[in-house]
Write a protein that holds these residues in place. Structure first.
Motif, PDB file in Angstrom:
ATOM      1  N   SER A 128       1.254  -1.091   0.019  1.00 45.35           N
ATOM      2  CA  SER A 128      -0.338  -0.215   0.431  1.00 45.35           C
ATOM      3  C   SER A 128       1.193   1.010   0.162  1.00 45.35           C
ATOM      4  N   PHE A 129       1.862   1.508   1.299  1.00 45.85           N
ATOM      5  CA  PHE A 129       2.317   2.592   1.103  1.00 45.85           C
ATOM      6  C   PHE A 129       3.528   2.440  -0.050  1.00 45.85           C
ATOM      7  N   LEU A 130       3.763   1.532  -1.036  1.00 42.57           N
ATOM      8  CA  LEU A 130       4.774   1.543  -2.209  1.00 42.57           C
ATOM      9  C   LEU A 130       3.831   2.109  -3.187  1.00 42.57           C
ATOM     10  N   VAL A 131       2.169   1.365  -3.440  1.00 44.76           N
ATOM     11  CA  VAL A 131       2.012   2.240  -4.592  1.00 44.76           C
ATOM     12  C   VAL A 131       1.844   3.270  -4.258  1.00 44.76           C
ATOM     13  N   ALA A 132       1.069   3.831  -2.768  1.00 43.00           N
ATOM     14  CA  ALA A 132       0.638   5.717  -2.755  1.00 43.00           C
ATOM     15  C   ALA A 132       2.879   6.086  -3.056  1.00 43.00           C
ATOM     16  N   LEU A 133       3.609   6.175  -2.483  1.00 42.19           N
ATOM     17  CA  LEU A 133       4.397   6.468  -2.642  1.00 42.19           C
ATOM     18  C   LEU A 133       5.153   6.322  -4.291  1.00 42.19           C
ATOM     19  N   LEU A 134       4.659   5.840  -4.899  1.00 39.01           N
ATOM     20  CA  LEU A 134       4.547   5.791  -6.719  1.00 39.01           C
ATOM     21  C   LEU A 134       4.025   6.689  -7.054  1.00 39.01           C
ATOM     22  N   PHE A 135       2.453   7.460  -6.445  1.00 36.52           N
ATOM     23  CA  PHE A 135       1.737   7.747  -7.243  1.00 36.52           C
ATOM     24  C   PHE A 135       1.999   8.902  -6.468  1.00 36.52           C
ATOM     25  N   GLY A 136       2.564   9.842  -5.168  1.00 38.21           N
ATOM     26  CA  GLY A 136       2.981  10.446  -5.442  1.00 38.21           C
ATOM     27  C   GLY A 136       4.509  11.469  -5.332  1.00 38.21           C
ATOM     28  N   ILE A 137       5.068  10.710  -6.165  1.00 34.89           N
ATOM     29  CA  ILE A 137       6.455  11.146  -6.126  1.00 34.89           C
ATOM     30  C   ILE A 137       7.127  11.059  -7.792  1.00 34.89           C
ATOM     31  N   GLU A 362       6.874  -7.079  -3.287  1.00 32.70           N
ATOM     32  CA  GLU A 362       6.274  -7.928  -2.380  1.00 32.70           C
ATOM     33  C   GLU A 362       6.248  -9.473  -3.013  1.00 32.70           C
ATOM     34  N   HIS A 363       5.754  -9.693  -4.015  1.00 30.17           N
ATOM     35  CA  HIS A 363       6.240 -10.905  -3.503  1.00 30.17           C
ATOM     36  C   HIS A 363       7.354 -11.448  -4.391  1.00 30.17           C
ATOM     37  N   LEU A 364       8.470 -10.742  -4.680  1.00 31.42           N
ATOM     38  CA  LEU A 364       9.394 -11.458  -4.743  1.00 31.42           C
ATOM     39  C   LEU A 364       9.793 -11.560  -3.913  1.00 31.42           C
ATOM     40  N   LEU A 365       9.802 -10.478  -2.555  1.00 31.11           N
ATOM     41  CA  LEU A 365      10.306 -10.559  -1.192  1.00 31.11           C
ATOM     42  C   LEU A 365      10.429 -12.015  -0.312  1.00 31.11           C
ATOM     43  N   TYR A 376      14.707  -4.819  -1.305  1.00 32.65           N
ATOM     44  CA  TYR A 376      14.741  -3.961  -0.791  1.00 32.65           C
ATOM     45  C   TYR A 376      15.942  -1.888  -1.295  1.00 32.65           C
ATOM     46  N   SER A 377      16.462  -2.375  -1.522  1.00 31.50           N
ATOM     47  CA  SER A 377      17.643  -1.869  -1.784  1.00 31.50           C
ATOM     48  C   SER A 377      17.240  -1.151  -3.382  1.00 31.50           C
ATOM     49  N   SER A 379      13.938  -1.153  -3.930  1.00 30.29           N
ATOM     50  CA  SER A 379      12.584  -0.669  -3.658  1.00 30.29           C
ATOM     51  C   SER A 379      12.959   1.162  -2.911  1.00 30.29           C
ATOM     52  N   VAL A 380      14.108   0.784  -2.594  1.00 28.06           N
ATOM     53  CA  VAL A 380      15.038   2.649  -1.868  1.00 28.06           C
ATOM     54  C   VAL A 380      15.574   3.423  -3.324  1.00 28.06           C
ATOM     55  N   ILE A 381      16.671   2.253  -3.846  1.00 27.27           N
ATOM     56  CA  ILE A 381      16.909   3.254  -4.825  1.00 27.27           C
ATOM     57  C   ILE A 381      16.504   4.237  -5.899  1.00 27.27           C
ATOM     58  N   TYR A 382      15.385   3.046  -6.892  1.00 27.59           N
ATOM     59  CA  TYR A 382      14.176   3.779  -7.729  1.00 27.59           C
ATOM     60  C   TYR A 382      13.723   4.481  -7.088  1.00 27.59           C
ATOM     61  N   PRO A 383      12.239   4.934  -6.109  1.00 24.73           N
ATOM     62  CA  PRO A 383      12.335   6.282  -5.810  1.00 24.73           C
ATOM     63  C   PRO A 383      13.210   7.586  -6.127  1.00 24.73           C
ATOM     64  N   VAL A 384      14.183   7.274  -4.721  1.00 23.62           N
ATOM     65  CA  VAL A 384      15.206   8.235  -5.192  1.00 23.62           C
ATOM     66  C   VAL A 384      15.756   8.598  -6.567  1.00 23.62           C
ATOM     67  N   PHE A 385      16.104   7.773  -7.598  1.00 27.46           N
ATOM     68  CA  PHE A 385      15.750   8.651  -8.749  1.00 27.46           C
ATOM     69  C   PHE A 385      14.289   8.979  -9.429  1.00 27.46           C
ATOM     70  N   LEU A 386      13.481   8.297  -9.226  1.00 33.56           N
ATOM     71  CA  LEU A 386      12.105   8.857  -9.213  1.00 33.56           C
ATOM     72  C   LEU A 386      12.327  10.827  -8.390  1.00 33.56           C
TER      73      LEU A 386
END
Length: 630
Positions: A128-137, A362-365, A376-377, A379-386
């Motif tokens: 849920s947080f990842l969906v909202a994060l991608l939507f927001g940023i 999440e399935h991959l995790l 996880y890395s 999942s953090v690096i990609y939003p930073v790139f965005l």
């Protein structure tokens, strides 16, 4: 990415994550959006529809609610969005920071609603947080948030998502109050932007998500939603056709437009992962190429995958169809606008794609525990790139100059970018830069009436009336019913004292647009010079209904009454013009003459002396006469 039925059912019953996690997640999202978009508070309006939607929109300026809900703005019917502008204008006038502030606030609300929606659908906190994060940023959000005109995106989406949440409450509880709340809020979404017409299909997807099948009852209870969508869609088409903004086959055939649509569809999917070369305008291709035709293959493949996965992977089906059903109406199969792709069109549809990506991660995790750190890395690096891309993209919307320079850099063939950049420089009195850009726009698109009109205005302001007349004639040769060029050519004839020609042009302009302010002011000037003061008064008053704070036209209205010897009325109007602009010495001098005509020599002298003190060359004989008669 396979999701079994047992896993899906379990996710709808129990939501992983503590309440504190959800609150913290919402806080983090809010902070990030403020960090990325807070700079827009210092941004200006841009000369791309912000003027016609906000500070030059008479319904907004005059807070005319009836006009807001009964008229379109350049073919778009978004009355609720324009009502928010009207409310802001009454308080903040032309202070752009508050319009930007409210856009950012609405984007925060939409992002938090996405978080809540994912939670209500049974996703884990992580997904849920990842969906909202991608939507927001995501940088493809920037156009919808940083552009004041696109208030309609963030507003309609806020209502759209709220309507979805109420429908989920209805689905889970069976309480009709939630159904009617969903329907009511959906109507508000439709009044904010026509793109909301897709909501009934999203509701069917909600039914599918929770029950894995769509029953007859599910279809029947969507009928009121569908009827509202149909009415709104027809209204939108009517207004676009009235504006002349629809292109159903003049430039590209309907078949060709279908391939343009499939190309856009694929590009949107790619940009959801790799947001490359973002631009305010993506111009239509001169002609379709092989890549446009081949795009239909992956586009159809994506949709086919969604239907093949109905029973095996509802995550994939829901995500693909949510994206598809919410983007299909803006794929420009029926063309409206200057580009066939627009970042803003993805504001809501991308929820479907972000939904898929987040659940897949999440399935991959779960499946690859030994690679948890790597996943996880990423999942953090990609939003930073965005985030880096988003911050860079936001800066482009600082003002009209930064916007159009960026468009020209990426698409130097777009004539409207040069025209609008020229308009920006002209407003800044950088006329040489303005001329350079107007000339380039004309070179690229020599049959554009607006650009000749704009260039002619520079020549007019310079006093080069023959060059101005030449450009206005050219503009009218392209579009003989262009009211701006008619009004401006009428002004040239007025300055040249060819009043009969001026009246023909100005009257024709007002027949086309009876509330065209520039034509009213120019004709008032002509009537005044023809000593037809009653007609000039009528035009002045009609103009001042549209622009009540114009000190110069207010003063001219006073002059008309003074010429008719209605001195008391003239003085009252002069008082108003001085109140609007106390820095005009001529206003005081005009009032002095009116006081003198009334026999009030003391006040006449006071005003004359004040005008002289302000730098006006006052006739000494007039001052002496006033002194002697006190």
């Amino acid at each position: 990415m396979k999701n079994t039925k047992s896993e899906s059912n379990k996710s709808t019953k129990k939501i992983p994550g503590k309440k504190s996690n959800w609150f913290l997640g919402g806080t983090v999202l809010t902070v990030l959006i403020v960090a990325f978009y807070g700079q827009t508070i210092n941004f200006d309006f841009v000369n791309w529809d912000d003027d016609v939607n906000v500070y030059n929109n008479r319904n907004v300026v005059n807070f005319d609610v009836k006009g807001i809900f009964s008229e379109h703005v350049i073919g778009n019917y978004n009355p609720l969005s324009n009502l928010t502008f009207a409310l802001e204008y009454q308080i903040f006038k032309n202070d752009a920071k508050w319009y930007h502030f409210n856009n950012v606030l609405l984007h925060i609300i939409c992002t938090l609603l996405v978080l809540v929606l994912m939670k209500r659908m049974g996703l884990s906190f992580f997904s849920s947080f990842l969906v909202a994060l991608l939507f927001g940023i995501h940088p493809m959000r920037v156009e919808s948030v940083a552009w004041v005109t696109e208030r309609k995106d963030v507003l309609f989406s806020a209502f759209y998502l709220t309507s979805l949440l109420f429908y989920i409450s209805y689905f889970k509880t069976g309480k009709w109050i939630y159904y009617f709340l969903s329907l009511f809020i959906f109507s508000l979404s439709l009044l904010s932007k026509i793109q909301a017409v897709s909501l009934p299909f999203s509701l069917l997807l909600i039914d599918y998500w929770f029950s894995e099948k769509i029953k007859l009852k599910s279809i029947l209870n969507k009928i009121p939603f569908l009827l509202l969508s149909l009415a709104t869609g027809l209204t939108g088409i009517y207004f676009l056709r009235q504006q002349g903004s629809l292109d159903t086959g003049e430039t590209f055939s309907l078949i060709q437009r279908m391939f343009l649509g499939s190309y856009s569809f694929v590009v949107y999917i790619i940009k959801s992962i790799f947001p490359y070369q973002l631009s305010a305008i993506y111009p239509y291709p001169v002609k379709l190429t092989l890549i446009h035709y081949l795009s239909m293959i992956p586009a159809l493949a994506v949709v086919i995958i969604a239907f093949l996965s109905v029973k095996k992977n509802k995550n994939l089906t829901f995500g693909i169809l949510f994206f598809t059903l919410n983007v299909v109406f803006v794929l420009q199969i029926v063309g409206a606008g200057q580009g066939f792709i627009a970042d803003r069109f993805t504001y809501l549809p991308y929820i479907g794609l972000f939904f898929i990506y987040s659940i897949f991660i999440e399935h991959l995790l779960r499946k690859f525990q030994e690679m948890k750190i790597l996943i996880y890395s990423i999942s953090v690096i990609y939003p930073v790139f965005l985030s880096i891309s988003t911050i860079k993209q936001v800066k482009i919307w600082e003002n009209a100059e930064s916007l159009w320079v960026d468009v020209i850099k990426k698409h130097p063939e777009v004539s409207v970018a040069y025209n609008n950049l020229g308009h920006y420089y002209n407003q800044k009195n950088e006329t040489e830069k303005a001329l350079k850009n107007y000339n380039k726009a004309i070179d690229l698109e020599p049959q554009k009436a607006l650009t000749y009109n704009n260039r002619g205005k520079i020549y007019f302001d310079r006093g080069e009336y023959d060059l101005a007349l030449k450009d206005y004639n050219k503009s009218l040769s392209v579009d003989s019913l262009f009211p701006n060029a008619l009004a401006n050519r009428g002004a040239v004839f007025g300055v040249k004292k060819e009043y009969s020609k001026a009246l023909i042009d100005l009257t024709k302009a007002l027949q086309i647009d009876p509330e065209y302010a520039n034509a009213l002011s120019n004709r008032a000037f002509v009537y005044f010079n023809l000593n037809e003061y009653e007609k000039s008064i009528t035009d002045c008053r009609n103009y001042l209904q549209l622009k009540p704070n114009d000190a110069d036209l207010t003063n001219m209205l006073g002059l008309c009454y003074a010429r008719l010897k209605y001195y008391d009325t003239a003085i009252q109007i002069y008082n108003k013009s001085i109140q609007l602009d106390p820095g005009k010495a001529a206003f005081f001098m005009n009032r002095s003459y009116a006081y003198n005509a009334k026999g009030d020599k003391t006040k006449a002298l006071q005003d004359a002396l004040h005008a002289r003190q302000m730098g006006l060359n006052v006739n000494p004989a007039y001052l002496e006469m006033l002194n002697n008669q006190q």
